[in-house]
Design a protein around this motif. Structure first.
Motif, PDB file in Angstrom:
ATOM      1  N   ALA A 177       0.837  -1.203   0.000  1.00 41.00           N
ATOM      2  CA  ALA A 177       0.000   0.000   0.000  1.00 41.00           C
ATOM      3  C   ALA A 177       0.869   1.250   0.000  1.00 41.00           C
ATOM      4  O   ALA A 177       1.829   1.341   0.759  1.00 41.00           O
ATOM      5  N   GLU A 178       0.512   2.219  -0.837  1.00 34.66           N
ATOM      6  CA  GLU A 178       1.298   3.442  -0.933  1.00 34.66           C
ATOM      7  C   GLU A 178       0.568   4.656  -0.393  1.00 34.66           C
ATOM      8  O   GLU A 178       1.050   5.778  -0.529  1.00 34.66           O
ATOM      9  N   SER A 179      -0.585   4.440   0.221  1.00 38.68           N
ATOM     10  CA  SER A 179      -1.302   5.529   0.880  1.00 38.68           C
ATOM     11  C   SER A 179      -2.325   4.923   1.822  1.00 38.68           C
ATOM     12  O   SER A 179      -2.747   3.769   1.636  1.00 38.68           O
ATOM     13  N   GLU A 182      -5.363   3.600  -0.026  1.00 38.48           N
ATOM     14  CA  GLU A 182      -5.203   2.284  -0.640  1.00 38.48           C
ATOM     15  C   GLU A 182      -5.423   1.191   0.410  1.00 38.48           C
ATOM     16  O   GLU A 182      -6.050   0.166   0.134  1.00 38.48           O
ATOM     17  N   ARG A 186      -8.366  -1.722   0.356  1.00 41.39           N
ATOM     18  CA  ARG A 186      -8.038  -3.145   0.486  1.00 41.39           C
ATOM     19  C   ARG A 186      -8.772  -3.776   1.670  1.00 41.39           C
ATOM     20  O   ARG A 186      -9.319  -4.882   1.564  1.00 41.39           O
ATOM     21  N   THR A 199      -1.044  -6.599  -4.212  1.00 44.25           N
ATOM     22  CA  THR A 199      -0.812  -5.160  -4.291  1.00 44.25           C
ATOM     23  C   THR A 199       0.361  -4.840  -5.219  1.00 44.25           C
ATOM     24  O   THR A 199       1.279  -5.637  -5.385  1.00 44.25           O
ATOM     25  N   GLN A 200       0.287  -3.631  -5.804  1.00 49.41           N
ATOM     26  CA  GLN A 200       1.343  -3.106  -6.682  1.00 49.41           C
ATOM     27  C   GLN A 200       1.741  -4.124  -7.757  1.00 49.41           C
ATOM     28  O   GLN A 200       2.887  -4.561  -7.857  1.00 49.41           O
ATOM     29  N   ASP A 215      -2.616  -0.458  -8.318  1.00 48.36           N
ATOM     30  CA  ASP A 215      -2.602  -0.490  -6.856  1.00 48.36           C
ATOM     31  C   ASP A 215      -2.841  -1.890  -6.306  1.00 48.36           C
ATOM     32  O   ASP A 215      -2.144  -2.333  -5.390  1.00 48.36           O
ATOM     33  N   GLU A 226      -8.034   0.589  -8.548  1.00 45.34           N
ATOM     34  CA  GLU A 226      -7.151   1.737  -8.420  1.00 45.34           C
ATOM     35  C   GLU A 226      -7.814   2.811  -7.570  1.00 45.34           C
ATOM     36  O   GLU A 226      -8.977   3.171  -7.811  1.00 45.34           O
ATOM     37  N   TYR A 227      -7.069   3.311  -6.568  1.00 46.56           N
ATOM     38  CA  TYR A 227      -7.560   4.481  -5.842  1.00 46.56           C
ATOM     39  C   TYR A 227      -6.988   5.722  -6.504  1.00 46.56           C
ATOM     40  O   TYR A 227      -5.774   5.854  -6.658  1.00 46.56           O
TER      41      TYR A 227
END
Length: 285
Positions: A177-179, A182, A186, A199-200, A215, A226-227
């Motif tokens: 997760a990058e935020s 996200e 999830r 993820t990713q 995402d 995608e967020y």
């Protein structure tokens, strides 16, 4: 005067500032700890200021250690957490009474902090899962820490308070997760009983270079989620690339469900859309 916290009395003694400078050009963060009025106040700024106040015998822990380790999205209004013998502290600093082994401590940026694994151990057992998981996600993303690393620490201290809470949080955490949003998406999908997404997810060109990333999603059914943060709508270059990227994914047979902040205020809508796309792709749900 730079944008780092400093002890006012020491700066006065060395002639680096005047009392007038402290009153007019500086902001007081803690007793005798100041920073330039022009400095940005971040979570890391507050952690550094607390370290100046506490002195070298302290050890930064919890979310404060996470900030030093590069964890994003932390709030400067959160109390700075540290371990030291003297429990008294000013507002904005929380002194913990943890017993730390030598292997729990490392040096970083000239400060003593808990290791990534010990930091995650304390966060996961002290915070409710809904608060802990976004921080654990960001900590894992910043450091490469794995849930198994933290589980090993938990296994060695089975009687520690909150270990059951920690195990729950680790079971939900994902360093991809990058935020926080996200993470929220999830967790929403997982709570609805949908299969756990990867993820990713990266897509590679003929030269082996990753040129597209989504995402989260499910390779088996070619469904991505995608967020879209604010930059996806306000940055013209990003928006143009989003259009091109989704066209490329669709050409490869993928379906993309895009989620916005407004949509997250209607979580059932998000779940229903993702579930419908998975079912249409053959997912047995």
């Amino acid at each position: 005067m730079d944008d780092q916290p400093f002890r006012g009395s020491l700066a006065l003694q060395r002639g680096m500032v005047t009392r007038n400078d402290l009153r007019r050009k500086c902001r007081r963060l803690f007793n005798d700890v100041y920073i330039s009025s022009s400095a940005d106040i971040t979570a890391l700024t507050m952690v550094k200021a607390a370290w100046v106040w506490a002195g070298p015998d302290a050890v930064l822990c919890g979310r404060s250690a996470a900030a030093v380790l590069g964890t994003k999205w932390l709030s400067p209004s959160d109390p700075v957490e540290l371990v030291r013998a003297h429990r008294q502290s000013p507002k904005g600093i929380a002194v913990r009474s943890y017993i730390l082994a030598l292997e729990d401590i490392r040096q970083d940026r000239g400060m003593r902090i808990t290791t990534p694994a010990r930091t995650a151990f304390d966060i996961g057992r002290k915070l409710p899962a809904e608060q802990a998981v976004p921080v654990l996600d960001a900590l894992m993303n910043a450091t490469g820490l794995k849930p198994t690393d933290v589980m090993a620490l938990a296994d060695s201290r089975p009687r520690a308070r909150g270990v059951r809470l920690l195990r729950t949080a680790l079971g939900l955490a994902d360093g991809g997760a990058e935020s926080p949003k996200e993470t929220e998406v999830r967790l929403l999908l997982g709570a609805a009983g949908l299969p756990k997404p990867e993820t990713q997810i990266k897509f590679f060109d003929e030269y082996g270079e990753a040129y597209i990333r989504v995402d989260m999603g499910w390779r088996q059914w070619k469904v991505a989620v995608e967020y879209d943060g604010v930059q996806h709508w306000t940055n013209a270059r990003q928006r143009s690339w989003d259009i091109e990227r989704i066209a490329l994914l669709e050409a490869m047979g993928w379906v993309v469900v895009r989620v916005s902040a407004e949509m997250l205020r209607r979580p059932q809508l998000v779940v229903d859309r993702v579930r419908a796309k998975l079912r249409a792709a053959g997912c047995p749900i």
